[in-house]
Design an enzyme around this catalytic site. Structure first.
Site, PDB file in Angstrom:
ATOM      1  N   ASP A  45       0.832  -1.161   0.013  1.00 43.11           N
ATOM      2  CA  ASP A  45       0.050  -0.083   0.006  1.00 43.11           C
ATOM      3  C   ASP A  45       0.751   1.208  -0.036  1.00 43.11           C
ATOM      4  O   ASP A  45       2.120   1.078   0.220  1.00 43.11           O
ATOM      5  CB  ASP A  45      -0.909  -0.013   1.301  1.00 43.11           C
ATOM      6  N   ASP A  47      -0.162   4.953   0.607  1.00 44.62           N
ATOM      7  CA  ASP A  47      -0.567   5.964   2.011  1.00 44.62           C
ATOM      8  C   ASP A  47      -0.060   5.458   3.311  1.00 44.62           C
ATOM      9  O   ASP A  47      -0.937   4.539   3.763  1.00 44.62           O
ATOM     10  CB  ASP A  47      -1.995   6.412   1.911  1.00 44.62           C
ATOM     11  N   ASP A  73     -10.988  24.440  -2.828  1.00 47.06           N
ATOM     12  CA  ASP A  73     -10.869  23.022  -3.346  1.00 47.06           C
ATOM     13  C   ASP A  73      -9.783  22.209  -2.486  1.00 47.06           C
ATOM     14  O   ASP A  73     -10.048  21.192  -1.969  1.00 47.06           O
ATOM     15  CB  ASP A  73     -10.497  22.943  -4.870  1.00 47.06           C
ATOM     16  N   THR A 152      -2.433   1.007  -4.551  1.00 43.97           N
ATOM     17  CA  THR A 152      -2.987   2.053  -3.956  1.00 43.97           C
ATOM     18  C   THR A 152      -4.388   2.458  -4.592  1.00 43.97           C
ATOM     19  O   THR A 152      -4.883   2.326  -5.883  1.00 43.97           O
ATOM     20  CB  THR A 152      -1.917   3.270  -4.182  1.00 43.97           C
ATOM     21  N   ALA A 153      -5.047   3.107  -4.112  1.00 44.71           N
ATOM     22  CA  ALA A 153      -6.318   3.998  -4.416  1.00 44.71           C
ATOM     23  C   ALA A 153      -6.081   5.443  -5.279  1.00 44.71           C
ATOM     24  O   ALA A 153      -6.543   5.817  -5.739  1.00 44.71           O
ATOM     25  CB  ALA A 153      -7.268   4.382  -3.400  1.00 44.71           C
ATOM     26  N   LYS A 197      -8.282  -4.216  -4.113  1.00 46.08           N
ATOM     27  CA  LYS A 197      -6.919  -4.416  -4.351  1.00 46.08           C
ATOM     28  C   LYS A 197      -6.772  -6.010  -4.109  1.00 46.08           C
ATOM     29  O   LYS A 197      -5.744  -6.329  -5.100  1.00 46.08           O
ATOM     30  CB  LYS A 197      -6.201  -3.967  -2.888  1.00 46.08           C
ATOM     31  N   ASP A 220      -1.035  -0.272   6.305  1.00 43.67           N
ATOM     32  CA  ASP A 220      -1.210   0.524   7.395  1.00 43.67           C
ATOM     33  C   ASP A 220      -2.673   0.428   7.745  1.00 43.67           C
ATOM     34  O   ASP A 220      -3.095   0.586   9.065  1.00 43.67           O
ATOM     35  CB  ASP A 220      -0.975   1.792   7.344  1.00 43.67           C
ATOM     36  N   ASN A 223      -8.590  -1.462   6.206  1.00 48.07           N
ATOM     37  CA  ASN A 223      -9.470  -1.490   4.823  1.00 48.07           C
ATOM     38  C   ASN A 223      -8.668  -2.580   3.848  1.00 48.07           C
ATOM     39  O   ASN A 223      -9.233  -3.035   2.939  1.00 48.07           O
ATOM     40  CB  ASN A 223      -9.700  -0.145   4.155  1.00 48.07           C
TER      41      ASN A 223
END
Length: 290
Positions: A45, A47, A73, A152-153, A197, A220, A223
């Site tokens: 992952d 983040d 934003d 990763t997302a 994932k 980490d 999820n």
């Protein structure tokens, strides 16, 4: 001055030393040219596992400096990052909002443009946030001839940049739709998140003929339990509370590279999130005036 009868002995010694040096070079080449491991790979992952914070937020800051979007934003993106990180809540509505915000950042821009600024943004906002401990873990796998993938997302373009700059095999990330090289503001499929994932990792495993029990996964976040649970060697890195408990209960390895970790009550977490988002907005306003 050496005597004449010493010369053959010296030449013999030099020849011996040269032979030893040549043998050492050969051994070094053998050590450096590690044969590929055809059964195992490592999946990381990004983040808070590979780097501190959310890569999409660091990307957004860099794009904001380049006038891709407004201060309002970026303040919204900051709040979403801290909400996810400290409140620990990822409900469908917030995920959808985060996705919409991320896509709005790049809509109308070209793929080539994002790739170019992505290199600059990595140097500005991300390089110094790479966790040395996790980077060492990735290198450990590379040294053993194993492929190392980021999962990763984050947008696949920035994920590929991170993988390339760290010398990794490649990256799996969220794919934003583009037509004729211009982003439309829509996704191809869904965000690479949670169960997604695990599906992506399984596709790599099947394509490359890997053995899941020999593979490694690092994250980490709870999820990512679907991805972590499917491999033979899961590892919780800088884990959240739920993942830490699960890892301990199942005998998984845990690596925490953070310093000064403290347990905070939920109220303190929410206050910190609000303060951080407000501080970010003030900082950006100061930067804009300068």
């Amino acid at each position: 001055m050496p005597k004449d009868h010493d010369q053959p002995r010296n030449l013999k010694s030099r020849s011996l030393l040269a032979g030893q040096a040549g043998a050492s070079d050969s051994e070094m080449e053998d050590a450096l040219s590690t044969a590929p491991d055809t059964t195992a790979a490592a999946f990381f992952d990004v983040d808070n596992t590979i780097m501190q914070g959310a890569s999409i937020f660091h990307l957004a800051k860099g794009l904001h400096r380049r006038k891709f979007f407004t201060t309002k934003d970026i303040a919204k993106a900051a709040w979403q990052q801290f909400y996810f990180r400290f409140a620990g809540v990822e409900d469908p509505e917030h995920i959808a909002n985060a996705r919409a915000s991320a896509l709005a950042f790049i809509k109308g821009h070209t793929v080539e443009e994002l790739e170019e600024v992505g290199e600059e943004i990595f140097d500005e906002n991300m390089a110094h946030r790479i966790w040395p401990g996790t980077r060492a873990l990735a290198q450990w796998h590379l040294d053993r001839g194993q492929n190392v993938w980021l999962v990763t997302a984050a947008p696949v373009e920035i994920a590929n940049t991170i993988a390339r700059r760290l010398g990794l095999t490649g990256a799996l990330g969220t794919v934003a739709e583009h037509i004729d090289g211009v982003y439309t503001g829509e996704l191809v499929g869904e965000m690479l998140h949670g169960e997604g994932k695990a599906v992506a990792v399984r596709e790599i495993v099947e394509r490359d003929g890997l053995v899941l029990d020999d593979c490694y996964a690092y994250s980490d976040s709870s999820n990512d339990l679907p991805m972590l649970s499917m491999v033979g060697h899961p590892c919780a890195v800088n884990p959240d509370k739920t993942l830490r408990a699960h890892a301990k209960a199942n005998g998984w390895r845990i690596r925490d590279y953070r310093t000064g970790r403290k347990v905070a009550v939920a109220g303190a977490k929410t206050a910190l999130a609000a303060g951080a988002a407000g501080g970010t907005l003030k900082l950006l306003r100061r930067q804009k005036k300068q």
